[in-house]
Design an enzyme around this catalytic site. Structure first.
Site, PDB file in Angstrom:
ATOM      1  N   ASP A   1       9.472  -5.033  -7.329  1.00 30.20           N
ATOM      2  CA  ASP A   1      10.067  -5.696  -8.504  1.00 30.20           C
ATOM      3  C   ASP A   1      11.541  -5.336  -8.692  1.00 30.20           C
ATOM      4  O   ASP A   1      12.038  -5.365  -9.829  1.00 30.20           O
ATOM      5  CB  ASP A   1       9.294  -5.328  -9.784  1.00 30.20           C
ATOM      6  CG  ASP A   1       7.944  -6.032  -9.841  1.00 30.20           C
ATOM      7  OD1 ASP A   1       7.675  -6.865  -8.969  1.00 30.20           O
ATOM      8  OD2 ASP A   1       7.171  -5.734 -10.768  1.00 30.20           O
TER       9      ASP A   1
ATOM     10  N   LYS B   1      11.387   3.004   6.990  1.00 29.56           N
ATOM     11  CA  LYS B   1      10.190   2.958   6.150  1.00 29.56           C
ATOM     12  C   LYS B   1      10.676   2.828   4.708  1.00 29.56           C
ATOM     13  O   LYS B   1      11.254   3.777   4.163  1.00 29.56           O
ATOM     14  CB  LYS B   1       9.376   4.255   6.291  1.00 29.56           C
ATOM     15  CG  LYS B   1       8.998   4.628   7.733  1.00 29.56           C
ATOM     16  CD  LYS B   1       9.634   5.920   8.153  1.00 29.56           C
ATOM     17  CE  LYS B   1       9.311   6.436   9.517  1.00 29.56           C
ATOM     18  NZ  LYS B   1       8.995   5.595  10.611  1.00 29.56           N
TER      19      LYS B   1
END
Ligand SMILES: O=P(O)(O)OC[C@H](O)CO
Length: 421
Positions: free
Chosen positions: A346, A341
Site C-alpha cells: 500500500d 528481496k
C-alpha cells in the site's frame, strides 16, 4: 526366551516413543490470516511490534544503496571509519576481489585496536579460501564459522544463517540482499553483475540490528557483546519508524512467515514484491490470491532467464498457475540475476533484508529483516520497483499453460522437495 520377548517389546516401545516425539513437532502456522486492518491502522503496527518482537522505533534514517557500485563502497567506508566495534554476519562469503577487500578492511581495523567480530555461515563460505580467514584471524578479527560440519551437529546442517548484518560502532547498520562475492560488483549492467539493494541504517533501530547479530554470536560462542561500544545511546536522526526482527528454527521461526502473511492480509491497494527466489507455500499463495480477490493489485517480480538456481526456477514456476489465473501479475526481470528481496504494501510499508520469499527462509534459515513504516520511503522504493519493472516482461497464464511436457515432468520431481531448495 521370555526375557528376549520382554526386552524386544521394551526396546520397540522405546523406539516408538522416540519416533513419536521426533515426528510430532509443534504446530506451524496453517490458517489463513483475515484482512482486519490496513497498514496505516495503529492496530496493524501494534500487532506487528508485539508479534514479531522488537518494538517499532521512530526517528531512523534509511538510505537505499543500489547494486555493488553503491553498496560495497558504503559498507567499506563505514568499516574503515570504525573507532570501537564492528560486528558483521553474512551468508555468502566467497573468494574474489570483494572478499579480499572486506577481509583487508576488517583486518586493518582489528590491527588498529577496533574489536572486530565476524560470523560467516559455514555452508555459505565454502568458496572462501583459507588465506582470507587467515588474513583476518592474524590481525585479531574474531571470526566464527556458523554451524560447521561436525558429526554431532548433522541435524542442524540444514539450518544456515542467511542473515546479512553489519554494524559499526553501534551507530551505523546495514542489511539487505548482498553477499560478499564478485557477482554483486558493478551496476547490474549484464548477467555477470547482479541486481541487488542494501540499506544503510542510522537511528535507534541500529540497536536492533546489533541485537540480531548478538543472537547467533551467543549461539556460537556463548558470549554476549554488550556495553556502550555496542549499544550506545541512539538519538533520532530521521523520520522513518522501523524495526529489525529475526527468525530462526531455534526460536520464533514463524516470525518471517507471519510478517508476510500479516502484511499481505492488511493490503488494501497494492502488494509489490521483488523476490529473487519465489517459492511460496500454500498459505502465502492463498494470502496473495485473497488480496487480489479483494481488489488489491499484486505485482511480483522474479528473475527471468538469469537465475543461479535451476531447481528454484522450476519449483517457482510450478506454482504460478493459480496466481496468474487470479489476476496476479508476475514479471520476469531480464538484464541479469535479480537478487533483491523487497515487499512494499500500500505504499506505506517496506520490508527488506535477507529473507527470501520461499519456504527455506520461512522455516529453515536464520533470517533478519528491516521493516520500515514510512509512506515517503515506501513511495521512493515504489519508484525503484517500477524502474526495475521496466526491465522486466510480464508472464501470462497462457504461457504458463503451454509449459513443455519435459518441464512439467521435472516439476513433478522438484515440487515435493521445494521446502528444501
Ligand atoms: O541465499 P541468498 O539469497 O543470499 O543468495 C545467495 C545465492 O544463492 C548464491 O548463489
Amino acid at each position: 526366551m521370555l526375557s528376549t520377548i520382554v526386552v524386544t517389546v521394551l526396546v520397540t516401545m522405546l523406539l516408538v516413543l522416540i519416533a513419536i516425539n521426533v515426528a510430532t513437532p509443534e504446530k506451524k502456522l496453517e490458517r489463513k490470516i483475515e484482512h482486519r486492518h490496513s497498514i496505516s491502522d495503529e492496530q496493524f503496527t501494534r500487532e506487528m511490534s508485539v508479534l514479531l518482537g522488537p518494538a517499532i522505533l521512530p526517528g531512523n534514517r534509511i538510505i537505499p544503496l543500489q547494486n555493488g557500485n553503491e553498496i560495497f563502497p558504503a559498507m567499506l567506508d563505514a568499516i574503515r571509519r570504525a573507532r570501537t566495534t564492528i560486528t558483521f554476519e553474512t551468508y555468502i562469503y566467497w573468494s574474489g576481489k570483494v572478499g579480499r577487500e572486506f577481509a583487508e578492511a576488517l583486518a586493518e581495523r582489528a590491527r588498529a585496536g577496533v574489536a572486530v567480530t565476524v560470523t560467516v555461515d559455514w555452508a555459505g563460505s565454502l568458496k572462501m579460501d583459507d588465506d582470507l580467514l587467515d588474513c583476518m584471524k592474524e590481525a585479531g578479527v574474531n571470526v566464527h564459522h556458523y554451524r560447521p560440519l561436525y558429526w554431532y551437529s548433522l541435524t542442524r546442517l540444514n539450518n544456515r544463517t542467511h542473515r546479512k548484518l553489519l554494524v559499526v560502532d553501534g551507530v551505523v547498520g546495514f542489511t539487505g540482499g548482498v553477499g560478499i562475492a564478485d557477482q554483486w560488483l558493478g551496476n547490474a549492467e549484464d548477467e555477470h553483475h547482479w541486481r541487488d539493494m542494501h540499506f544503510r541504517i542510522e537511528g535507534p533501530v541500529v540497536a536492533q540490528v546489533q541485537a540480531a547479530f548478538n543472537d547467533n554470536w551467543i549461539k556460537s560462542t556463548g558470549e554476549v557483546l554488550n556495553g556502550e561500544e555496542y549499544f550506545p545511546p541512539l538519538d533520532p536522526i530521521g523520520n522513518s519508524p522501523a524495526h529489525v526482527f529475526i527468525s530462526s528454527p531455534a526460536s520464533g521461526s514463524e516470525s518471517m512467515h507471519l510478517m508476510y502473511l500479516m502484511a499481505i492480509a492488511a493490503a488494501k491497494e497494492s502488494v509489490d514484491l521483488c523476490a529473487s527466489y519465489f517459492v511460496p507455500d500454500r498459505l502465502i499463495s492463498q494470502a496473495l490470491i485473497a488480496a487480489r480477490e479483494r481488489g488489491v493489485r499484486v505485482r511480483i517480480m522474479v528473475p527471468g532467464h538469469y537465475i543461479d538456481s535451476f531447481t528454484v526456477k522450476i519449483a517457482s514456476k510450478a506454482c504460478w498457475g493459480p496466481l496468474l489465473l487470479a489476476g496476479i501479475e508476475i514479471h520476469e526481470y531480464r538484464p541479469t540475476m535479480l537478487h533483491l528481496k523487497m515487499l512494499i504494501v500500500d505504499r506505506e510499508m517496506v520490508s527488506v533484508g535477507s529473507t527470501n520469499f520461499d519456504i527455506r527462509s520461512f522455516r529453515l534459515n536464520d533470517e533478519a529483516s528491516l521493516n520500515v513504516y514510512d509512506g515517503e520511503f515506501a513511495a521512493a522504493m515504489t519508484e525503484v520497483y517500477e524502474h526495475d519493472l521496466e526491465r522486466a516482461v510480464a508472464y501470462s497464464y497462457e504461457a504458463w499453460k503451454r509449459r513443455p511436457l519435459k518441464r512439467r515432468l521435472i516439476e513433478m520431481f522438484i515440487t515435493p522437495i521445494r521446502s528444501q531448495i
